[in-house]
Design a protein around this motif. Structure first.
Motif, PDB file in Angstrom:
ATOM      1  N   LYS A  38      20.429 -41.878  -9.141  1.00 32.12           N
ATOM      2  CA  LYS A  38      21.188 -42.626  -8.371  1.00 32.12           C
ATOM      3  C   LYS A  38      21.587 -44.007  -9.217  1.00 32.12           C
ATOM      4  N   ALA A  39      20.356 -44.576 -10.132  1.00 29.59           N
ATOM      5  CA  ALA A  39      21.072 -45.694 -10.754  1.00 29.59           C
ATOM      6  C   ALA A  39      22.013 -45.286 -11.770  1.00 29.59           C
ATOM      7  N   LEU A  40      21.988 -43.904 -12.493  1.00 30.33           N
ATOM      8  CA  LEU A  40      22.836 -43.604 -13.354  1.00 30.33           C
ATOM      9  C   LEU A  40      24.155 -43.467 -12.696  1.00 30.33           C
ATOM     10  N   SER A  41      24.167 -43.085 -11.290  1.00 32.46           N
ATOM     11  CA  SER A  41      25.793 -42.719 -10.991  1.00 32.46           C
ATOM     12  C   SER A  41      26.417 -44.142 -10.620  1.00 32.46           C
ATOM     13  N   LEU A  42      25.723 -45.421 -10.581  1.00 37.52           N
ATOM     14  CA  LEU A  42      26.209 -46.572 -10.263  1.00 37.52           C
ATOM     15  C   LEU A  42      26.892 -47.140 -11.662  1.00 37.52           C
ATOM     16  N   ASN A  43      27.050 -46.184 -12.543  1.00 35.11           N
ATOM     17  CA  ASN A  43      27.644 -46.666 -14.282  1.00 35.11           C
ATOM     18  C   ASN A  43      26.428 -47.540 -14.816  1.00 35.11           C
ATOM     19  N   ALA A  44      25.271 -47.456 -14.605  1.00 32.86           N
ATOM     20  CA  ALA A  44      24.250 -48.121 -15.351  1.00 32.86           C
ATOM     21  C   ALA A  44      24.249 -48.388 -16.638  1.00 32.86           C
ATOM     22  N   LYS A  45      23.972 -49.340 -17.447  1.00 35.14           N
ATOM     23  CA  LYS A  45      23.748 -49.643 -18.633  1.00 35.14           C
ATOM     24  C   LYS A  45      22.454 -49.851 -19.288  1.00 35.14           C
ATOM     25  N   VAL A  46      21.590 -50.394 -18.243  1.00 31.36           N
ATOM     26  CA  VAL A  46      20.272 -50.769 -18.351  1.00 31.36           C
ATOM     27  C   VAL A  46      19.318 -50.210 -17.260  1.00 31.36           C
ATOM     28  N   ILE A  47      18.504 -49.637 -17.223  1.00 35.73           N
ATOM     29  CA  ILE A  47      17.577 -49.450 -16.172  1.00 35.73           C
ATOM     30  C   ILE A  47      16.352 -49.980 -16.184  1.00 35.73           C
ATOM     31  N   ILE A  48      16.014 -50.654 -15.038  1.00 37.39           N
ATOM     32  CA  ILE A  48      14.488 -51.330 -15.194  1.00 37.39           C
ATOM     33  C   ILE A  48      13.723 -50.178 -14.528  1.00 37.39           C
ATOM     34  N   PHE A  49      12.619 -49.925 -15.210  1.00 33.63           N
ATOM     35  CA  PHE A  49      11.479 -48.856 -14.553  1.00 33.63           C
ATOM     36  C   PHE A  49      10.407 -49.664 -14.253  1.00 33.63           C
ATOM     37  N   ASP A  50       9.886 -49.840 -12.879  1.00 32.48           N
ATOM     38  CA  ASP A  50       8.584 -50.736 -12.814  1.00 32.48           C
ATOM     39  C   ASP A  50       7.584 -49.946 -12.342  1.00 32.48           C
ATOM     40  N   GLU A  51       6.521 -49.805 -13.299  1.00 30.47           N
ATOM     41  CA  GLU A  51       5.488 -48.719 -13.029  1.00 30.47           C
ATOM     42  C   GLU A  51       6.004 -47.553 -12.388  1.00 30.47           C
ATOM     43  N   PRO A  52       6.729 -46.667 -13.213  1.00 28.52           N
ATOM     44  CA  PRO A  52       7.250 -45.730 -12.682  1.00 28.52           C
ATOM     45  C   PRO A  52       6.213 -44.427 -12.539  1.00 28.52           C
ATOM     46  N   THR A  53       5.001 -44.515 -13.463  1.00 24.71           N
ATOM     47  CA  THR A  53       4.083 -43.382 -13.497  1.00 24.71           C
ATOM     48  C   THR A  53       2.939 -43.507 -12.518  1.00 24.71           C
ATOM     49  N   THR A  54       2.806 -44.231 -11.621  1.00 26.15           N
ATOM     50  CA  THR A  54       1.466 -44.606 -10.904  1.00 26.15           C
ATOM     51  C   THR A  54       1.218 -43.449 -10.047  1.00 26.15           C
ATOM     52  N   SER A  55       2.397 -42.800  -9.603  1.00 23.43           N
ATOM     53  CA  SER A  55       1.780 -41.543  -8.748  1.00 23.43           C
ATOM     54  C   SER A  55       2.203 -40.162  -9.348  1.00 23.43           C
ATOM     55  N   LEU A  56       2.390 -40.227 -10.788  1.00 20.90           N
ATOM     56  CA  LEU A  56       2.857 -38.988 -11.193  1.00 20.90           C
ATOM     57  C   LEU A  56       1.887 -38.211 -12.044  1.00 20.90           C
ATOM     58  N   SER A  57       1.625 -37.015 -12.294  1.00 17.39           N
ATOM     59  CA  SER A  57       0.697 -36.251 -12.951  1.00 17.39           C
ATOM     60  C   SER A  57       1.153 -36.493 -14.444  1.00 17.39           C
ATOM     61  N   ASP A  58       0.179 -36.162 -15.360  1.00 16.65           N
ATOM     62  CA  ASP A  58       0.581 -36.215 -16.839  1.00 16.65           C
ATOM     63  C   ASP A  58       1.675 -35.464 -17.291  1.00 16.65           C
ATOM     64  N   LYS A  59       1.982 -34.081 -16.533  1.00 17.15           N
ATOM     65  CA  LYS A  59       3.057 -33.366 -16.867  1.00 17.15           C
ATOM     66  C   LYS A  59       4.125 -34.085 -16.332  1.00 17.15           C
ATOM     67  N   ASP A  60       4.240 -34.525 -15.214  1.00 18.96           N
ATOM     68  CA  ASP A  60       5.396 -35.362 -14.637  1.00 18.96           C
ATOM     69  C   ASP A  60       5.667 -36.544 -15.534  1.00 18.96           C
ATOM     70  N   VAL A  61       4.823 -37.247 -16.218  1.00 19.63           N
ATOM     71  CA  VAL A  61       5.110 -38.328 -17.128  1.00 19.63           C
ATOM     72  C   VAL A  61       5.814 -37.987 -18.269  1.00 19.63           C
ATOM     73  N   GLU A  62       5.195 -36.824 -18.758  1.00 12.07           N
ATOM     74  CA  GLU A  62       6.101 -36.050 -20.063  1.00 12.07           C
ATOM     75  C   GLU A  62       7.495 -35.915 -19.733  1.00 12.07           C
ATOM     76  N   VAL A  63       7.586 -35.142 -18.408  1.00 15.94           N
ATOM     77  CA  VAL A  63       9.242 -35.232 -18.077  1.00 15.94           C
ATOM     78  C   VAL A  63      10.060 -36.365 -18.163  1.00 15.94           C
ATOM     79  N   LEU A  64       9.349 -37.472 -17.625  1.00 15.55           N
ATOM     80  CA  LEU A  64       9.956 -38.697 -17.269  1.00 15.55           C
ATOM     81  C   LEU A  64      10.187 -39.249 -18.637  1.00 15.55           C
ATOM     82  N   PHE A  65       9.208 -39.254 -19.710  1.00 18.95           N
ATOM     83  CA  PHE A  65       9.572 -39.765 -20.905  1.00 18.95           C
ATOM     84  C   PHE A  65      10.725 -39.182 -21.554  1.00 18.95           C
ATOM     85  N   ILE A  66      10.707 -37.617 -21.453  1.00 19.38           N
ATOM     86  CA  ILE A  66      11.713 -36.977 -22.040  1.00 19.38           C
ATOM     87  C   ILE A  66      12.960 -37.591 -21.699  1.00 19.38           C
TER      88      ILE A  66
END
Length: 501
Positions: free
Chosen positions: A158-186
């Motif tokens: 959704k953020a990218l569809s707004l033609n974002a140049k910078v994205i603020i990630f505010d504590e994005p991993t608090t509810s994610l598993s280790d595997k999901d965190v790896e995907v997010l980092f990728i």
């Protein structure tokens, strides 16, 4: 201003009434960099980001975006400039489709006057952005049916569809598993390769060192430092965050657990998520529970507290079999639960700090306003809640201080068995240290403590033993004292129990 700087914020001031939240705050982010942003709860990070996103007006200071000074930032202008925000608490409409969420407020129409949406175009454009972040869902899927990890990725799309140049990630991993965190980092690294900038806010040191390139640190609303992450040690960052040296983040004190206080035998829930779980916990013992997200740890704690229905099994407290069918039964039997979701399950957001702290003791002090106020004042001092007034709304507090309010609420009940589910989730290192010290004191007083945590170093630092869950069952137990000089080996064993059949 050099060509590689995307934006800068200098000498930013912000006050709410008499509370001076930001004092000469600053932040500079370069094009195509992953910029880590750290500070204790209440340090002013969220306020500064809300000013950048146009959600709050600044009182003073200067914002320059791509060489142009922005006199007044608004949400519309922030979107136009290319500032995207992925909030810690997801901001999606659960009953709408993925495509409707990505383009909410910007739907393409075949006939706007008649309200006829061009669903073909909507779904095609959504699919482009889904491909960009690599999320394997359909544009027509209902958001309510998605996993937390996929919802997080939809927010990024959704953020990218707004033609974002910078994205603020505010504590994005608090509810994610280790595997999901790896995907997010990728995905974040992939965005960097495509020239996008990221501001990554987290209290988790490992994530900062794994992902961040430069880091900016704030404390008490003021700018402290900016440096390359590789130039700093974890100890240096912690010292800058808290303004003092924390020599031992996990101040575990030696205790001699007493007799068995809690005995759980063959617990099984009605939903089939818990299968014949058995364990024991002693007086003065800190018993940890590890496992992947969804492995059954939280569900077991909810069974003990009567929040979920028990199908079969036995709970014995202090050599007495008890029937716990509701939280009221649990409280009567001396059990207190600090829930994982403090916002929806641990606090009454519309009430004051005082009322939240004393709500578990109203029967004792019914209509005795003076006694309730004294209890709240004493609790604020005991657990070091940072507030100017106890009659302020609890929602005005930072996350770490809200967590302390929940803790104070249960400390006032003088429970014998304390259940802490992710007690330091989303809070800063200083508040963590204070909560660990409180857990130590409870253990020294002979209380029985159960701790669920997704952070294995935390469990190894504060627990006596650790039970490991996998698919609703306890698959192994680690005695921490056996691995005092071999923490890495203990982590490997715990992960093996958590993942290997």
């Amino acid at each position: 201003m050099t060509d590689d700087i995307l934006f800068s914020m200098t000498n930013i001031e912000k006050s709410f009434g008499n509370v001076h939240v930001l004092k000469q705050a600053q932040l500079e982010v370069r094009k195509g960099e992953i910029h880590a942003f750290m500070g204790e709860n209440g340090a002013g990070k969220s306020t500064l980001m809300n000013i950048l996103a146009g959600l709050l007006p600044k009182d003073d200071g200067k914002i320059v975006f791509e060489g142009k000074e922005i006199k007044k930032m608004t949400p519309e202008l922030a979107t136009e400039l290319g500032i995207g925000f992925v909030h810690q608490e997801l901001n999606l409409a659960e009953d709408l489709t993925v495509a409707e969420n990505v383009f909410i407020g910007r739907l393409p129409y075949l006939n706007q006057f008649l309200g006829i949406v061009d669903f073909k175009k909507l779904n095609e454009e959504t699919q482009y952005w889904l491909n960009m972040v690599g999320v394997h869902v359909s544009p027509t899927d209902l958001v309510s049916k998605l996993s937390t990890a996929n919802k997080q990725l939809i927010e990024i799309a959704k953020a990218l569809s707004l033609n974002a140049k910078v994205i603020i990630f505010d504590e994005p991993t608090t509810s994610l598993s280790d595997k999901d965190v790896e995907v997010l980092f990728i995905i974040i690294r992939r965005l960097k390769e495509k020239g996008f900038s990221s501001i990554y806010i987290s209290h988790r040191m490992k994530e900062i060192f794994d992902l961040g390139e430069r880091i900016t640190i704030m404390r008490d609303g003021e700018y402290i430092a900016t440096d390359k992450v590789e130039n700093l040690s974890e100890h240096q960052i912690i010292t800058m965050l808290v303004g003092r040296e924390i020599k031992d983040l996990y101040p575990k004190q030696a205790t001699e657990p007493g007799e068995i206080y809690l005995k759980v035998q063959n617990l099984t829930d009605k939903l089939g998520k818990i299968k014949d779980v058995s364990f024991e916990a002693k007086r003065g013992e800190v018993l940890g529970f590890a496992g992947l997200v969804g492995s059954g740890r939280t569900e077991t704690m909810r069974l003990l507290f009567g929040a979920d229905s028990l199908k079969s099994g036995e709970i014995v407290i202090d050599n007495r079999r008890v029937m716990i069918k509701s939280p009221v039964d649990a409280i009567k039997n001396g059990i207190g639960l600090l829930t994982e979701d403090r916002k929806h399950q641990g606090l009454f957001a519309g009430l004051s700090i005082r009322d939240n702290i004393t709500i578990t003791t109203l029967r004792r002090f019914l209509l005795n306003d003076k006694a309730l106020t004294k209890m709240a004042d004493d609790s604020v001092k005991e657990v070091n809640i940072k507030t100017s007034r106890i009659d302020n709304p609890v929602s005005s507090l930072s996350g770490g201080n809200q967590q302390k309010v929940v803790l104070a609420k249960w400390l006032n009940t003088d429970s014998q068995l304390y259940i802490f589910d992710e007690p330091t989730k989303g809070i800063d290192v200083g508040a963590k240290s204070e909560i660990y010290a409180i857990i130590n004191q409870l253990a020294l007083r002979g209380k029985t403590i159960l701790i669920v945590s997704s952070e294995i170093p935390e469990l190894l630092g504060i627990c006596d033993r650790i039970n490991v869950f996998r698919e609703g069952e306890i698959t192994g137990t680690v005695r921490v004292s056996d691995y005092l000089t071999r923490k890495d080996e203990a982590q490997e064993i715990i992960m093996k129990y958590a993942t290997t059949s």
